[in-house]
Design a protein around this motif. Structure first.
Motif, PDB file in Angstrom:
ATOM      1  N   LYS A   1      -5.562   1.885   2.019  1.00  0.00           N
ATOM      2  CA  LYS A   1      -6.693   1.292   2.782  1.00  0.00           C
ATOM      3  C   LYS A   1      -8.093   2.000   2.716  1.00  0.00           C
ATOM      4  O   LYS A   1      -9.352   1.256   2.717  1.00  0.00           O
ATOM      5  CB  LYS A   1      -6.439   1.097   4.404  1.00  0.00           C
ATOM      6  CG  LYS A   1      -6.669   2.107   5.131  1.00  0.00           C
ATOM      7  CD  LYS A   1      -6.010   1.809   6.680  1.00  0.00           C
ATOM      8  CE  LYS A   1      -5.930   2.693   7.533  1.00  0.00           C
ATOM      9  NZ  LYS A   1      -7.383   3.382   7.882  1.00  0.00           N
TER      10      LYS A   1
ATOM     11  N   ALA B   1      -7.625  -1.225  -0.110  1.00  0.00           N
ATOM     12  CA  ALA B   1      -6.516  -1.951  -0.127  1.00  0.00           C
ATOM     13  C   ALA B   1      -5.846  -2.132   1.185  1.00  0.00           C
ATOM     14  O   ALA B   1      -4.471  -1.436   1.109  1.00  0.00           O
ATOM     15  CB  ALA B   1      -5.596  -2.060  -1.215  1.00  0.00           C
TER      16      ALA B   1
ATOM     17  N   VAL C   1      -3.229  -3.250   4.024  1.00  0.00           N
ATOM     18  CA  VAL C   1      -2.287  -4.411   4.053  1.00  0.00           C
ATOM     19  C   VAL C   1      -2.424  -5.110   5.503  1.00  0.00           C
ATOM     20  O   VAL C   1      -2.546  -4.569   6.359  1.00  0.00           O
ATOM     21  CB  VAL C   1      -0.696  -3.544   3.953  1.00  0.00           C
ATOM     22  CG1 VAL C   1       0.399  -4.484   4.415  1.00  0.00           C
ATOM     23  CG2 VAL C   1      -0.603  -2.926   2.787  1.00  0.00           C
TER      24      VAL C   1
ATOM     25  N   THR D   1      -3.207  -8.125   1.063  1.00  0.00           N
ATOM     26  CA  THR D   1      -4.113  -7.075   1.614  1.00  0.00           C
ATOM     27  C   THR D   1      -5.152  -8.070   2.412  1.00  0.00           C
ATOM     28  O   THR D   1      -5.431  -9.129   2.212  1.00  0.00           O
ATOM     29  CB  THR D   1      -4.834  -6.349   0.429  1.00  0.00           C
ATOM     30  OG1 THR D   1      -5.747  -7.315  -0.301  1.00  0.00           O
ATOM     31  CG2 THR D   1      -3.955  -5.898  -0.591  1.00  0.00           C
TER      32      THR D   1
END
Length: 405
Positions: free
Chosen positions: A41, A176, A178, A192
C-alpha cells in the motif's frame, strides 16, 4: 478453474516489508518460473516495522531453545551478514553487552547465559571492571558479552530483496492497498483500493500491522489481534559515549528488550525504545489517532487483560514517553554520564504485537495455513534478522499449497 489459466499470478503476497519480500525472493529461488505479485500500500518497501527499528542483527540469545525465534535468529543472523556482504549493504559485527545494574537482575542474567549456550551462541560473562574494557562509560554489577550481534541497514536489505525478486520475474506493485479478498476453492481474488483486481492460485498475508485485518478479509478468524505498541527513540548528541550495543537485562514477562543503546551503521547512537500503546496501527506520535482502529483494539478482550495485568509496567513506560527527564533517568542506569540534553528525539516505530484473546502476548512467530492462504500473524523482532529463513519457510508452505492444487 484448473491449471494457471485465468490467473494473474501463482502467488500473491500482501506486504512489501522484509518478510513479504523475503518470501517472494525465496519462491523465485526454490521454484523458478512461479509467477509472483507483491502488493504494497505504500509507495516503497520497508516503510513500517522493517524501516523503523534500531537495525540490530540479533544473535538469538534471548529466545526459548527450540522456538522458531531461537532457530531462525541464530541461522538468520549468519545469513543476513553473508547477504549484506554479498550485495555491499552496510553492516558491522559489533557484539553487545547485556548489563545487570541491580542485584535482582543477576539471576536473570545468569539464565541468559544458559539460554545462549543452549542455543549455541558464544557468551562471555563479565565483572564490573571487564564491562569498562568494552564500554568505558557503562556501569553495572555484571554483564555478558555476545560477540555475534551486529547492525545493518534493513531498508537496504529489503530494497535488494525486491530488486532480486523482480529480476527473477516477480512484480512488486506499490500504492496498492488491499480492500477486499474473495477466496474460492479454485483460488483467491484481491481487489485494491483503486479497483485493480489480481487473481492468484495462493495468497500470502505478510501485512504486518494489518495482518489480522487481512486475515479477516479472507474469511479467517486468526484468534488474535494486533495491538500496536509505539517505540520512541532518541539519538545521543554525544555518540562517543557508546562504542557498540548496550542492553539492560530484559523482563521475561514481556517480549520487549527494554531501553538500549545502539550504534548504527551511520555512527549515530539510538537510545530506546520504550513501549507505549499506539492510538493507530501506524501511530508514530500521540497525535496519530484513528478512532476505528483504536476502537478495534479496545474491543479486543485481550487488550484489557494486558492492561489489568501489567498496568504498573505500562505506567512507567507512559511516564518515560511524556518526560524526557524520566527517559534519561532510565538510561543513566546503564550510562551514568548521559544528560537530559544529550537526548534528541528521532523517528519512532510501531511494533505489530499479536495478542491472544486471554491477554497473552504471542512470544513466537505465528504462521497459519488456511485454504489457499498462508497468514504470517506475528513477526516482531527478531523478524528482520531472521527474515531469510522465515521467507524460505513461508515459501515452502506456499509451494505446498500450489502442489496440493
Amino acid at each position: 478453474m484448473g491449471g494457471r489459466a485465468g490467473f494473474d499470478c501463482d502467488v500473491l503476497v500482501i506486504g512489501a516489508g522484509i518478510i513479504g519480500l523475503s518470501t517472494a525472493y525465496a519462491i523465485t529461488r526454490a521454484a523458478p518460473g512461479t509467477r509472483i505479485v507483491v502488493l504494497e500500500k505504500e509507495h516503497g518497501p520497508a516503510r513500517h516495522q522493517t524501516g523503523r527499528n534500531s537495525g540490530v542483527i540479533h544473535s538469538g540469545v534471548y529466545y526459548r531453545p527450540g522456538s522458531l525465534k531461537a532457530r531462525y535468529a541464530v541461522r538468520g543472523g549468519a545469513e543476513m551478514v553473508k547477504f549484506c556482504a554479498e550485495y555491499g549493504i552496510a553492516h558491522e559485527i559489533t557484539g553487545k553487552l547485556i548489563v545487570a545494574t541491580r542485584r535482582d537482575e543477576l539471576p536473570r542474567l545468569h539464565a541468559l547465559v544458559q539460554r545462549g549456550r543452549e542455543n549455541g551462541i558464544p557468551v562471555r560473562e563479565l565483572g564490573p571492571a571487564q564491562i569498562t574494557d568494552y564500554e568505558p562509560q557503562v556501569r553495572g554489577l555484571a554483564a555478558i558479552h555476545v560477540g555475534t550481534t551486529g547492525v545493518c541497514d534493513f531498508t537496504a536489505v529489503a530494497r535488494r530483496l525486491a530488486e532480486s525478486a523482480e529480476a527473477s520475474g516477480a512484480s512488486v506493485r506499490y500504492g496498492a492497498e488491499v480492500a477486499a479478498v474473495d477466496r474460492r476453492p479454485w483460488g483467491v481474488a484481491v481487489r485494491t483500493a483503486t479497483g485493480q483486481v489480481v487473481r492468484a492460485r495462493a495468497l500470502v498475508n505478510c501485512a504486518g500491522l494489518h495482518c489480522d485485518r487481512v486475515a479477516r478479509l479472507a474469511g479467517d478468524e486468526p484468534e488474535m489481534r494486533i495491538v500496536p505498541f509505539r517505540g520512541e527513540y532518541f539519538e545521543l548528541a554525544r555518540p562517543g559515549l557508546v562504542r557498540g550495543l548496550v542492553y539492560p537485562v530484559p523482563d521475561p514477562a514481556f517480549p520487549f528488550l527494554g531501553v538500549h543503546l545502539t550504534r548504527g551503521v551511520d555512527g549515530q547512537v539510538h537510545v530506546g525504545p520504550n513501549a507505549v500503546p499506539a492510538l493507530a496501527r501506524e501511530g508514530y506520535a500521540w497525535s496519530d489517532v484513528r478512532p476505528a482502529e483504536l476502537a478495534g483494539t479496545l474491543g479486543w478482550p485481550g487488550a484489557w487483560r494486558i492492561a489489568r495485568r501489567h498496568w504498573r509496567y505500562g505506567a512507567g513506560e507512559l511516564h518515560r514517553s511524556l518526560s524526557k527527564h524520566a527517559f534519561a533517568t532510565a538510561v543513566r542506569r546503564l550510562l551514568p554520564a548521559v544528560e537530559d540534553g544529550d537526548l534528541r528525539p528521532t523517528e519512532a516505530g510501531v511494533r505489530a504485537q499479536a495478542v491472544l484473546r486471554d491477554g497473552t502476548l504471542a512470544d513466537d512467530f505465528l504462521i497459519a495455513r488456511r485454504p489457499r492462504t498462508i497468514h504470517v500473524l506475528n513477526a516482531p523482532s527478531p523478524a528482520a534478522t531472521a527474515s531469510l529463513p522465515i521467507g524460505r519457510e513461508v515459501a515452502r508452505r506456499t509451494l505446498e499449497l500450489l502442489t496440493a492444487g
